[in-house]
Design an enzyme around this catalytic site. Structure first.
Site, PDB file in Angstrom:
ATOM      1  CB  CYS A   1      -0.676  -0.138   1.322  1.00  0.00           C
ATOM      2  SG  CYS A   1      -2.348   1.357   0.700  1.00  0.00           S
TER       3      CYS A   1
ATOM      4  CD  GLU B   1      -2.312  -5.500   4.713  1.00  0.00           C
ATOM      5  OE1 GLU B   1      -1.310  -5.691   3.578  1.00  0.00           O
ATOM      6  OE2 GLU B   1      -2.531  -5.116   5.707  1.00  0.00           O
TER       7      GLU B   1
ATOM      8  CG  HIS C   1      -4.245  -3.100   2.711  1.00  0.00           C
ATOM      9  ND1 HIS C   1      -3.200  -2.369   3.929  1.00  0.00           N
ATOM     10  CD2 HIS C   1      -5.034  -2.029   2.112  1.00  0.00           C
ATOM     11  CE1 HIS C   1      -3.562  -1.251   3.774  1.00  0.00           C
ATOM     12  NE2 HIS C   1      -3.694  -1.356   2.394  1.00  0.00           N
TER      13      HIS C   1
END
Ligand code: MN
Length: 252
Positions: free
Chosen positions: A105, A211, A209
Site C-alpha cells: 500500500c 496481510e 493489502h
C-alpha cells in the site's frame, strides 16, 4: 542475515500503531516481526537493517508530495514527514545491503517515490474510474481484479496471471520510477504492483493489502509472504559460505 523482519509503523505524539495482521502474516511464513517507528534520526536506519533479514514497508499516511516535487492536492490526506524520511532511509539502507523488501500500500508508493516516480494524490479526482479502490470496510473482501505481468516476481510468488484483491487506497503510483517495472494493473489502468528491475535485489510491492487476506490458508496472498520468507532463506544460505578450515573450539 536472520528471520527478523523490520516492519515500518506509524506514530502520533505518544503511541506507535500498526495493524497486527502484518505481524501475523510474517509469523505465518516463519518470520519474526520487529516494529520500527518513525525515527527522530533516520540516519540510524542502517543500524536496524544490519540486524534483520528483510524489510516490510506498510500502509498508512499519504506521502508528502514535496518528496516528488508536486504541490499538495486539496484532497491530500494526513502526512507524516518523519515517517517518509525514515522509510526512505530504510529503503536506501536496504538497497546498499541488497536486503529483500516487501512493500504494501503506502509501501509501493514510497518505493516509487524513492526511485524518482510520482503519485496520484487522490485517485477519485485525478483518475476517476468505475473501479472502487477505496473500500476500507471491505478489508477482507476481494473487491477488484488485477492482471499480473507474466515472468514477474509477483507471478512467480502467486502462480497467478490475474487475481481479485482487496483495495483501500486513495493514492497510487502515477509515473513509474526509473529502475522499477510494473507487475500488476487494475482494469482502469491503476498500477497495483511493481518490482525493482535488478536480479540481485528482491523487492516486491503491491498496492492492495495481502496481510488482510493471508489468514486464509488457501489464499494467493499468503504465497506473497511465503515468497518473501523463501528469498530471505535463500539470501541467508548464499551469505553463509561453507568453510573447510577447522573452526577453533572454545576450549582450545
Ligand atoms: Mn486498488
Amino acid at each position: 542475515m536472520s528471520k527478523l523482519i523490520a516492519i515500518s509503523a506509524t506514530a502520533d505524539s505518544s503511541k506507535i500503531s500498526l495493524s497486527l495482521n502484518y505481524a501475523r502474516s510474517l509469523e505465518g511464513a516463519g518470520l519474526v516481526p520487529m516494529i520500527v517507528p518513525p525515527l527522530t534520526d533516520p540516519t540510524r536506519a542502517g543500524d536496524i537493517l544490519d540486524s534483520v533479514g528483510g524489510l516490510l514497508l506498510t500502509g498508512g499516511e499519504d506521502v508528502d508530495p514535496k518528496r516528488f516535487g508536486a504541490p499538495p492536492h486539496p484532497k491530500l490526506g494526513r502526512i507524516n514527514p518523519q515517517r517518509d524520511a525514515t522509510e526512505l532511509a530504510l529503503l536506501e539502507a536496504a538497497r546498499d545491503r541488497r536486503l529483500p523488501v516487501l512493500a504494501i500500500c503506502r509501501g509501493i508508493q514510497i518505493l516509487n517515490v524513492a526511485f524518482g516516480g510520482t503519485l496520484y494524490q487522490d485517485l477519485p479526482s485525478e483518475h476517476p474510474s468505475a473501479v472502487g479502490h477505496n473500500s476500507p470496510r471491505d478489508a477482507a473482501s476481494r473487491t477488484h481484479d488485477v492482471t499480473i505481468t507474466a515472468g514477474s516476481r509477483l507471478a512467480a510468488a502467486t502462480g497467478a496471471a490475474a487475481m481479485a484483491v482487496n483495495s483501500y487506497h486513495h493514492q497510487a503510483v502515477c509515473h513509474v520510477g526509473a529502475g522499477l517495472r510494473v507487475t500488476a494493473v487494475a482494469a482502469d489502468g491503476v498500477i497495483e504492483g511493481v518490482e525493482v528491475d535488478d536480479p540481485a535485489w528482491w523487492v516486491l510491492a503491491v498496492q492492495w493489502h495481502p496481510e488482510d487476506l493471508a489468514t486464509d490458508v488457501r489464499s494467493w496472498d499468503r504465497r506473497i509472504f511465503k515468497a518473501f520468507a523463501d528469498e530471505i532463506a535463500r539470501a541467508e544460505k548464499a551469505a553463509t559460505r561453507p568453510s573447510s578450515a577447522p573452526r577453533p573450539g572454545l576450549a582450545s
